[in-house]
Write a protein that holds these residues in place. Sequence first.
Motif, PDB file in Angstrom:
ATOM      1  N   SER A   1     -21.940   7.453   4.433  1.00 41.24           N
ATOM      2  CA  SER A   1     -21.315   7.670   3.125  1.00 41.24           C
ATOM      3  C   SER A   1     -19.802   7.798   3.266  1.00 41.24           C
ATOM      4  CB  SER A   1     -21.881   8.929   2.462  1.00 41.24           C
ATOM      5  OG  SER A   1     -21.751  10.041   3.335  1.00 41.24           O
ATOM      6  N   PRO A   2     -19.109   6.718   3.688  1.00 43.32           N
ATOM      7  CA  PRO A   2     -17.643   6.787   3.747  1.00 43.32           C
ATOM      8  C   PRO A   2     -17.066   7.072   2.366  1.00 43.32           C
ATOM      9  CG  PRO A   2     -18.408   4.524   3.975  1.00 43.32           C
ATOM     10  CD  PRO A   2     -19.610   5.389   4.051  1.00 43.32           C
ATOM     11  N   ILE A   3     -15.949   7.741   2.342  1.00 45.39           N
ATOM     12  CA  ILE A   3     -15.322   8.167   1.092  1.00 45.39           C
ATOM     13  C   ILE A   3     -14.075   7.338   0.862  1.00 45.39           C
ATOM     14  CG2 ILE A   3     -14.311  10.133  -0.131  1.00 45.39           C
ATOM     15  CD1 ILE A   3     -15.918  11.862   2.011  1.00 45.39           C
ATOM     16  N   VAL A   4     -13.923   6.800  -0.340  1.00 47.05           N
ATOM     17  CA  VAL A   4     -12.763   5.987  -0.687  1.00 47.05           C
ATOM     18  C   VAL A   4     -12.042   6.631  -1.870  1.00 47.05           C
ATOM     19  CG1 VAL A   4     -11.936   3.728  -1.454  1.00 47.05           C
ATOM     20  CG2 VAL A   4     -13.866   3.887   0.147  1.00 47.05           C
ATOM     21  N   LYS A   5     -10.730   6.819  -1.735  1.00 53.20           N
ATOM     22  CA  LYS A   5      -9.905   7.360  -2.809  1.00 53.20           C
ATOM     23  C   LYS A   5      -8.674   6.473  -2.980  1.00 53.20           C
ATOM     24  CE  LYS A   5     -12.284  11.315  -3.139  1.00 53.20           C
ATOM     25  NZ  LYS A   5     -13.070  11.727  -4.333  1.00 53.20           N
ATOM     26  N   TYR A   6      -8.174   6.385  -4.203  1.00 59.42           N
ATOM     27  CA  TYR A   6      -6.949   5.646  -4.478  1.00 59.42           C
ATOM     28  C   TYR A   6      -5.828   6.633  -4.781  1.00 59.42           C
ATOM     29  CZ  TYR A   6      -9.729   1.410  -4.558  1.00 59.42           C
ATOM     30  OH  TYR A   6     -10.552   0.358  -4.191  1.00 59.42           O
ATOM     31  N   LEU A   7      -4.684   6.411  -4.107  1.00 53.95           N
ATOM     32  CA  LEU A   7      -3.581   7.362  -4.163  1.00 53.95           C
ATOM     33  C   LEU A   7      -2.326   6.702  -4.720  1.00 53.95           C
ATOM     34  CD1 LEU A   7      -4.007   8.778  -0.536  1.00 53.95           C
ATOM     35  CD2 LEU A   7      -5.187   9.537  -2.602  1.00 53.95           C
ATOM     36  N   SER A   8      -1.553   7.482  -5.483  1.00 50.47           N
ATOM     37  CA  SER A   8      -0.269   6.981  -5.982  1.00 50.47           C
ATOM     38  C   SER A   8       0.879   7.438  -5.099  1.00 50.47           C
ATOM     39  CB  SER A   8      -0.036   7.433  -7.426  1.00 50.47           C
ATOM     40  OG  SER A   8      -0.167   8.837  -7.540  1.00 50.47           O
ATOM     41  N   THR A   9       0.729   8.613  -4.472  1.00 56.98           N
ATOM     42  CA  THR A   9       1.717   9.088  -3.498  1.00 56.98           C
ATOM     43  C   THR A   9       0.965   9.663  -2.303  1.00 56.98           C
ATOM     44  OG1 THR A   9       1.836  11.270  -4.553  1.00 56.98           O
ATOM     45  CG2 THR A   9       3.462   9.629  -5.234  1.00 56.98           C
ATOM     46  N   LEU A  10       1.692   9.796  -1.187  1.00 53.07           N
ATOM     47  CA  LEU A  10       1.076  10.229   0.058  1.00 53.07           C
ATOM     48  C   LEU A  10       1.930  11.313   0.688  1.00 53.07           C
ATOM     49  CD1 LEU A  10      -1.279   9.581   2.030  1.00 53.07           C
ATOM     50  CD2 LEU A  10       0.255   7.978   3.177  1.00 53.07           C
ATOM     51  N   GLY A  11       1.295  12.241   1.372  1.00 49.94           N
ATOM     52  CA  GLY A  11       2.023  13.318   2.030  1.00 49.94           C
ATOM     53  C   GLY A  11       1.656  14.654   1.434  1.00 49.94           C
ATOM     54  N   GLU A  12       2.606  15.606   1.478  1.00 50.73           N
ATOM     55  CA  GLU A  12       2.344  16.938   0.918  1.00 50.73           C
ATOM     56  C   GLU A  12       2.059  16.848  -0.576  1.00 50.73           C
ATOM     57  OE1 GLU A  12       4.456  21.325   0.437  1.00 50.73           O
ATOM     58  OE2 GLU A  12       5.473  19.735   1.550  1.00 50.73           O
ATOM     59  N   ARG A  13       2.648  15.855  -1.246  1.00 50.68           N
ATOM     60  CA  ARG A  13       2.447  15.696  -2.681  1.00 50.68           C
ATOM     61  C   ARG A  13       1.439  14.588  -2.987  1.00 50.68           C
ATOM     62  NH1 ARG A  13       7.310  17.484  -5.793  1.00 50.68           N
ATOM     63  NH2 ARG A  13       8.580  18.687  -4.378  1.00 50.68           N
ATOM     64  N   THR A  14       0.433  14.433  -2.143  1.00 52.04           N
ATOM     65  CA  THR A  14      -0.578  13.398  -2.340  1.00 52.04           C
ATOM     66  C   THR A  14      -1.213  13.533  -3.718  1.00 52.04           C
ATOM     67  OG1 THR A  14      -1.073  13.242   0.016  1.00 52.04           O
ATOM     68  CG2 THR A  14      -2.764  12.466  -1.501  1.00 52.04           C
ATOM     69  N   THR A  15      -1.226  12.437  -4.463  1.00 52.90           N
ATOM     70  CA  THR A  15      -1.829  12.430  -5.790  1.00 52.90           C
ATOM     71  C   THR A  15      -2.830  11.293  -5.898  1.00 52.90           C
ATOM     72  OG1 THR A  15      -0.017  11.063  -6.646  1.00 52.90           O
ATOM     73  CG2 THR A  15       0.185  13.438  -6.915  1.00 52.90           C
ATOM     74  N   GLU A  16      -3.906  11.539  -6.629  1.00 46.90           N
ATOM     75  CA  GLU A  16      -4.941  10.527  -6.835  1.00 46.90           C
ATOM     76  C   GLU A  16      -4.741   9.830  -8.170  1.00 46.90           C
ATOM     77  OE1 GLU A  16      -9.007  11.527  -6.257  1.00 46.90           O
ATOM     78  OE2 GLU A  16      -8.608  12.780  -4.506  1.00 46.90           O
ATOM     79  N   THR A  17      -5.242   8.595  -8.232  1.00 47.38           N
ATOM     80  CA  THR A  17      -5.160   7.833  -9.469  1.00 47.38           C
ATOM     81  C   THR A  17      -6.260   6.774  -9.453  1.00 47.38           C
ATOM     82  OG1 THR A  17      -3.677   6.582 -10.920  1.00 47.38           O
ATOM     83  CG2 THR A  17      -3.515   6.141  -8.555  1.00 47.38           C
ATOM     84  N   VAL A  18      -6.258   5.897 -10.449  1.00 47.32           N
ATOM     85  CA  VAL A  18      -7.234   4.804 -10.498  1.00 47.32           C
ATOM     86  C   VAL A  18      -6.705   3.641  -9.667  1.00 47.32           C
ATOM     87  CG1 VAL A  18      -8.154   5.476 -12.725  1.00 47.32           C
ATOM     88  CG2 VAL A  18      -6.179   3.944 -12.625  1.00 47.32           C
ATOM     89  N   ALA A  19      -7.594   2.737  -9.286  1.00 51.44           N
ATOM     90  CA  ALA A  19      -7.231   1.642  -8.380  1.00 51.44           C
ATOM     91  C   ALA A  19      -6.103   0.781  -8.940  1.00 51.44           C
ATOM     92  CB  ALA A  19      -8.467   0.782  -8.102  1.00 51.44           C
ATOM     93  N   GLU A  20      -6.107   0.551 -10.246  1.00 51.28           N
ATOM     94  CA  GLU A  20      -5.112  -0.327 -10.862  1.00 51.28           C
ATOM     95  C   GLU A  20      -3.694   0.232 -10.784  1.00 51.28           C
ATOM     96  OE1 GLU A  20      -9.091  -1.119 -12.145  1.00 51.28           O
ATOM     97  OE2 GLU A  20      -7.886   0.712 -12.320  1.00 51.28           O
ATOM     98  N   GLU A  21      -3.564   1.545 -10.670  1.00 49.52           N
ATOM     99  CA  GLU A  21      -2.244   2.170 -10.659  1.00 49.52           C
ATOM    100  C   GLU A  21      -1.860   2.705  -9.282  1.00 49.52           C
ATOM    101  OE1 GLU A  21      -2.397   5.196 -13.604  1.00 49.52           O
ATOM    102  OE2 GLU A  21      -2.803   3.808 -15.277  1.00 49.52           O
ATOM    103  N   ALA A  22      -2.710   2.511  -8.272  1.00 49.46           N
ATOM    104  CA  ALA A  22      -2.496   3.109  -6.959  1.00 49.46           C
ATOM    105  C   ALA A  22      -1.562   2.283  -6.091  1.00 49.46           C
ATOM    106  CB  ALA A  22      -3.839   3.282  -6.261  1.00 49.46           C
ATOM    107  N   ARG A  23      -0.957   2.950  -5.108  1.00 49.15           N
ATOM    108  CA  ARG A  23      -0.133   2.294  -4.091  1.00 49.15           C
ATOM    109  C   ARG A  23      -0.793   2.323  -2.719  1.00 49.15           C
ATOM    110  NH1 ARG A  23       4.718   5.165  -3.199  1.00 49.15           N
ATOM    111  NH2 ARG A  23       5.501   3.304  -2.130  1.00 49.15           N
ATOM    112  N   PHE A  24      -1.815   3.186  -2.585  1.00 46.37           N
ATOM    113  CA  PHE A  24      -2.500   3.332  -1.309  1.00 46.37           C
ATOM    114  C   PHE A  24      -4.000   3.459  -1.541  1.00 46.37           C
ATOM    115  CE2 PHE A  24       1.600   5.518  -1.144  1.00 46.37           C
ATOM    116  CZ  PHE A  24       2.227   4.891  -0.076  1.00 46.37           C
TER     117      PHE A  24
END
Length: 344
Positions: free
Chosen positions: A176-199
């Motif tokens: 059960s690998p886990i996949v998340k879409y992120l808009s920023t990375l690091g201490e301020r990591t934020t999640e978002t939907v795939a269409e708006e993600a950068r990572f």
Amino acid sequence: MSLSDVREFILRNRRRLLVGLVAVLGIILATGFLFREVVPEVSEEEKIPSFSLAQEPGSVVGAVDLSKLASADFPPSITVYRTGKKDLTFTQDESKTLAASFGFSQLSGEVDTPLGKIYVFAKTGEELTVTSNPRALHYTREGASGAGKLPTSVDAVQNARGFLTAKNLPDPGSVSPIVKYLSTLGERTTETVAEEARFVEVIFPWSVNGLDILGESPTDAAARLVFDSAGKLVYLTFKFSDYSFAVAQNIPLVSFTEATSVLGREAQVVLVRPTGVVKEWTLSGSSNLSSFAPESVRLVYVKQSQGDLLYPVYLFEGTGRTGGIDVKAAVYVLAVSSRYIKEE
């Protein structure tokens, strides 16, 4: 029969009526005693040490909304495992071989720790550290690209497995690998939907007995890989399987209903990520949730940073609020009744 007749009857038969009432009460009490639920005592040998995390977790201090959470069935009991550390370490030559697969040609430095050495490799915009004991890799790359389209979750898992194979790293084999879409990375990591993600982030836990093994949070697993929209790796942590597992005991689990009923009292908030665009966000003081709406729950094992037991834990994931912003949150609830926990 008039009221006076009733009074006269009670006065004449008050002793018999009293005896009958006592007999009825006795029968009721005896029936309750015979059919009451018998709760056996738990011996000290059957109890396990208390569950505590190295990092102080947050709490759910507000309302819990269960309307998005489907009911789930879990087994009535589970095996608790005790881990043993294997005598495995990385030598300097082995660390250089691993670094070469990432394109590093020479060692930049060494750091001595009580457990062993950490080998450091660096070049412009990239760094790799190889921890000798326990064996682990940590890679970062600066300057993520914004060009290209992020893959679907299925393709992201395939890409991540392909990357591990190309670097001669073991496949964690997680079901059960886990996949998340992120808009920023690091201490301020934020999640978002795939269409708006950068990572895109892919997490592979190790597993035992068909259940994932996690650490202090759901991102603390065997492997965590983050790719940018150009398909290049920007972040990697990989922990080698340096532990053996031995059956410690079988222990009853609290039910799904019992676990959800204590979300507002016993939940340990272990991951908080803002959603969307957040201008001001600091992790400190923001791990308590003023509201929480779990959307999924699964049974996992959690290994504390200190200690050798794998604890059965319910992992609830959903949405919430903290500090006035919307967040994605993950919450641990110990799946073992307090009757089976040693008092300290």
